[in-house]
Design a protein around this motif. Structure first.
Motif, PDB file in Angstrom:
ATOM      1  N   VAL A  91       2.516 -14.579  -0.879  1.00 16.67           N
ATOM      2  CA  VAL A  91       2.726 -13.156  -0.640  1.00 16.67           C
ATOM      3  C   VAL A  91       1.373 -12.459  -0.551  1.00 16.67           C
ATOM      4  O   VAL A  91       0.519 -12.623  -1.430  1.00 16.67           O
ATOM      5  N   TYR A  92       1.200 -11.665   0.496  1.00 19.08           N
ATOM      6  CA  TYR A  92      -0.009 -10.872   0.694  1.00 19.08           C
ATOM      7  C   TYR A  92       0.386  -9.400   0.677  1.00 19.08           C
ATOM      8  O   TYR A  92       1.348  -9.002   1.345  1.00 19.08           O
ATOM      9  N   ALA A  93      -0.338  -8.603  -0.106  1.00 18.37           N
ATOM     10  CA  ALA A  93      -0.005  -7.187  -0.232  1.00 18.37           C
ATOM     11  C   ALA A  93      -1.228  -6.330   0.069  1.00 18.37           C
ATOM     12  O   ALA A  93      -2.373  -6.746  -0.176  1.00 18.37           O
ATOM     13  N   ILE A 143       6.186 -14.995   8.064  1.00 19.35           N
ATOM     14  CA  ILE A 143       7.581 -15.129   8.479  1.00 19.35           C
ATOM     15  C   ILE A 143       8.462 -13.974   8.007  1.00 19.35           C
ATOM     16  O   ILE A 143       9.596 -13.828   8.462  1.00 19.35           O
ATOM     17  N   GLN A 144       7.933 -13.137   7.078  1.00 16.07           N
ATOM     18  CA  GLN A 144       8.716 -12.010   6.569  1.00 16.07           C
ATOM     19  C   GLN A 144       7.784 -10.856   6.231  1.00 16.07           C
ATOM     20  O   GLN A 144       6.596 -11.066   5.922  1.00 16.07           O
ATOM     21  N   ALA A 145       8.332  -9.621   6.287  1.00 13.27           N
ATOM     22  CA  ALA A 145       7.549  -8.444   5.923  1.00 13.27           C
ATOM     23  C   ALA A 145       8.438  -7.451   5.201  1.00 13.27           C
ATOM     24  O   ALA A 145       9.648  -7.395   5.417  1.00 13.27           O
ATOM     25  N   ALA A 146       7.822  -6.666   4.322  1.00 14.21           N
ATOM     26  CA  ALA A 146       8.524  -5.576   3.638  1.00 14.21           C
ATOM     27  C   ALA A 146       7.568  -4.402   3.537  1.00 14.21           C
ATOM     28  O   ALA A 146       6.355  -4.598   3.377  1.00 14.21           O
ATOM     29  N   ALA A 166      10.921 -10.247   0.386  1.00 14.34           N
ATOM     30  CA  ALA A 166      10.553  -9.180  -0.541  1.00 14.34           C
ATOM     31  C   ALA A 166      11.300  -7.916  -0.148  1.00 14.34           C
ATOM     32  O   ALA A 166      11.664  -7.726   1.015  1.00 14.34           O
ATOM     33  N   ALA A 167      11.539  -7.044  -1.114  1.00 13.29           N
ATOM     34  CA  ALA A 167      12.181  -5.757  -0.859  1.00 13.29           C
ATOM     35  C   ALA A 167      11.515  -4.724  -1.753  1.00 13.29           C
ATOM     36  O   ALA A 167      11.321  -4.963  -2.950  1.00 13.29           O
ATOM     37  N   MET A 199       3.943  -5.621   2.277  1.00 12.92           N
ATOM     38  CA  MET A 199       3.935  -6.981   1.735  1.00 12.92           C
ATOM     39  C   MET A 199       4.311  -7.945   2.846  1.00 12.92           C
ATOM     40  O   MET A 199       5.259  -7.696   3.588  1.00 12.92           O
ATOM     41  N   LEU A 200       3.561  -9.042   2.958  1.00 12.21           N
ATOM     42  CA  LEU A 200       3.810 -10.062   3.968  1.00 12.21           C
ATOM     43  C   LEU A 200       4.004 -11.411   3.288  1.00 12.21           C
ATOM     44  O   LEU A 200       3.341 -11.707   2.291  1.00 12.21           O
TER      45      LEU A 200
END
Length: 432
Positions: A116-118, A98-101, A154-155, A108-109
């Motif tokens: 969190v998956y990196a 639902i989010q990515a950085a 994440a940022a 990072m997802l």
């Protein structure tokens, strides 16, 4: 109404009550907190991220596509080979993102379960341009140190990483030397540390990381506010000075402007906010006109962009001396550094001037996006001082358009005999 929100649903009754108290003691304030976070971060919606040389696209169903530079495995395909057509990250099958950085050589997802998956550079605080991490990770890997925190955003800055929990707590990794972020840690520290100080008991709905500073959009019972922490060079922390802040500090100027912030954006060296009334404020380094005030002066406090006073903004995006604003009717304005053709104006420049696009000191309508006859809802642009910039424009119907630097395949196509593209062209992917 709170129970209808995706983030609230899986919480236990005890967690519900804890969140209620954190938000100020009423369900109405909890609902405002939940809706504000969904709105400014596009949670549960499609998105595209224009990273430093590589790109990430998330569909409305949570599938992830990646393309572009891949020297550190930051595309997540199990290799370090560049990829120009968008390619599905297949190892995430069954996991809804639902989010990515993105950062330099790193991705990072965040899943709908808060995991969190990196992948890419195996570091939370390594400088973007410099020595490689101890190892690279070429497929998405669960971040073990975050497994007990339900993460929603994440940022990635240049020296640090920040994450935001479901309850509105900010954590940071690394760059804690000399208590820069309110704690003492080493650059290779993998443990998240709560951001101490003024935000400990105030829920945050959005975080944004610049080169060496962090912004946080907080939800007070009395309204929304912005806090900043980190390096103050150029006035980018917004406190009327250029001094560093080791702990989050409230930016008071918005109260003086009678402006309720609803979206924050942290460029490498400058920052921007959209107010509930549609006004846009910018501050920080003003090089190339990235603040939109018609000059290249620095502003150490948020200042309303007067040239946009008749435009009701709903979204803002910032990069390395570049700013984009999206209006409520889908029009897009840009200003700042014209290099890499990432502003979208594609002005014809005489060959004797090196074919370099001019810098834009005041907001200009991006007419090339107007011509696609689609309502733009999100803009993402490269936020890096080391990479030539590219830009994404996502439309309401899920179509993705790209322009700017494309030498690594980050536009979703392999450019023939050129390194950049000035006009937006459709990326072969449907995000809806």
């Amino acid at each position: 109404m709170c129970r209808k929100r995706a983030i609230f649903k899986p919480m236990t009754p005890e967690q519900h009550q804890a969140l209620k108290q954190r938000c100020g003691g009423s369900w109405k304030l909890v609902l405002r907190f939940l809706v504000a976070g969904e709105s400014c971060c596009r949670r549960e919606k499609s998105m595209a991220i224009a990273g430093p040389g590589h790109s990430i696209a998330v569909t409305s169903k949570g599938a992830v596509y990646s393309f572009g530079s891949n020297s550190s495995g930051q595309l997540g395909h199990g290799t370090t080979e560049e990829q120009s057509p968008p390619r599905l990250v297949r190892s995430l099958q069954g996991i809804r993102i639902i989010q990515a950085a993105v950062g330099g050589g790193r991705t990072m997802l965040i899943s709908d379960a808060g995991h969190v998956y990196a992948f890419g550079k195996d570091s939370f605080g390594e400088a973007e341009y410099g020595a490689q991490g101890a190892q690279v990770v070429t497929t998405p890997k669960l971040v073990e140190s975050l497994k007990d925190i339900f993460v929603v955003q994440a940022a990635i800055g240049n020296f640090f990483t920040a994450i935001l929990s479901r309850e509105g707590t900010v954590y940071t990794f690394s760059w804690g030397t000399d208590s820069r972020l309110g704690h003492h840690t080493e650059p290779n520290d993998l443990e998240p540390r709560p951001l101490k100080g003024a935000l400990e008991n105030i829920p945050v709905v959005q975080i944004a990381a610049g080169y060496c500073y962090l912004l946080a959009l907080a939800c007070h019972p009395s309204g929304m506010s912005v806090y900043s922490v980190g390096c103050g060079l150029g006035g980018k922390l917004g406190h009327g000075s250029r001094t560093d802040e080791k702990h989050p500090r409230l930016i008071e100027q918005f109260q003086l402007l009678n402006l309720q912030p609803v979206v924050v954006a942290a460029g490498a060296w400058h920052a921007a906010v959209v107010g509930r009334d549609g006004r846009v404020c910018t501050w920080g380094w003003g090089r190339y006109g990235c603040l939109g005030h018609g000059n290249e002066e620095c502003e150490s406090s948020p200042k309303v962009v007067e040239a946009l006073i008749n435009v009701k903004a709903v979204h803002v995006a910032t990069g390395d001396y570049t700013t984009f604003v999206v209006s409520d009717d889908g029009d897009v304005y840009s200003f700042g550094c014209g290099e890499s053709a990432s502003l979208g104006h594609n002005v014809v420049v005489p060959e004797e001037q090196g074919n370099r696009q001019p810098h834009v000191l005041s907001p200009e309508l991006v007419r090339s996006l107007k011509q696609i006859n689609e309502r733009v809802v999100q803009i993402s642009l490269t936020n890096s001082i080391y990479w030539n910039a590219h830009t994404f424009a996502l439309t309401e119907s899920g179509k993705l358009y790209a322009f700017g630097a494309g030498d690594k395949g980050q536009l979703g196509v392999e450019l023939a005999n050129q390194t950049e593209r000035g006009n937006p062209e459709r990326v072969d992917i449907d995000l809806n």
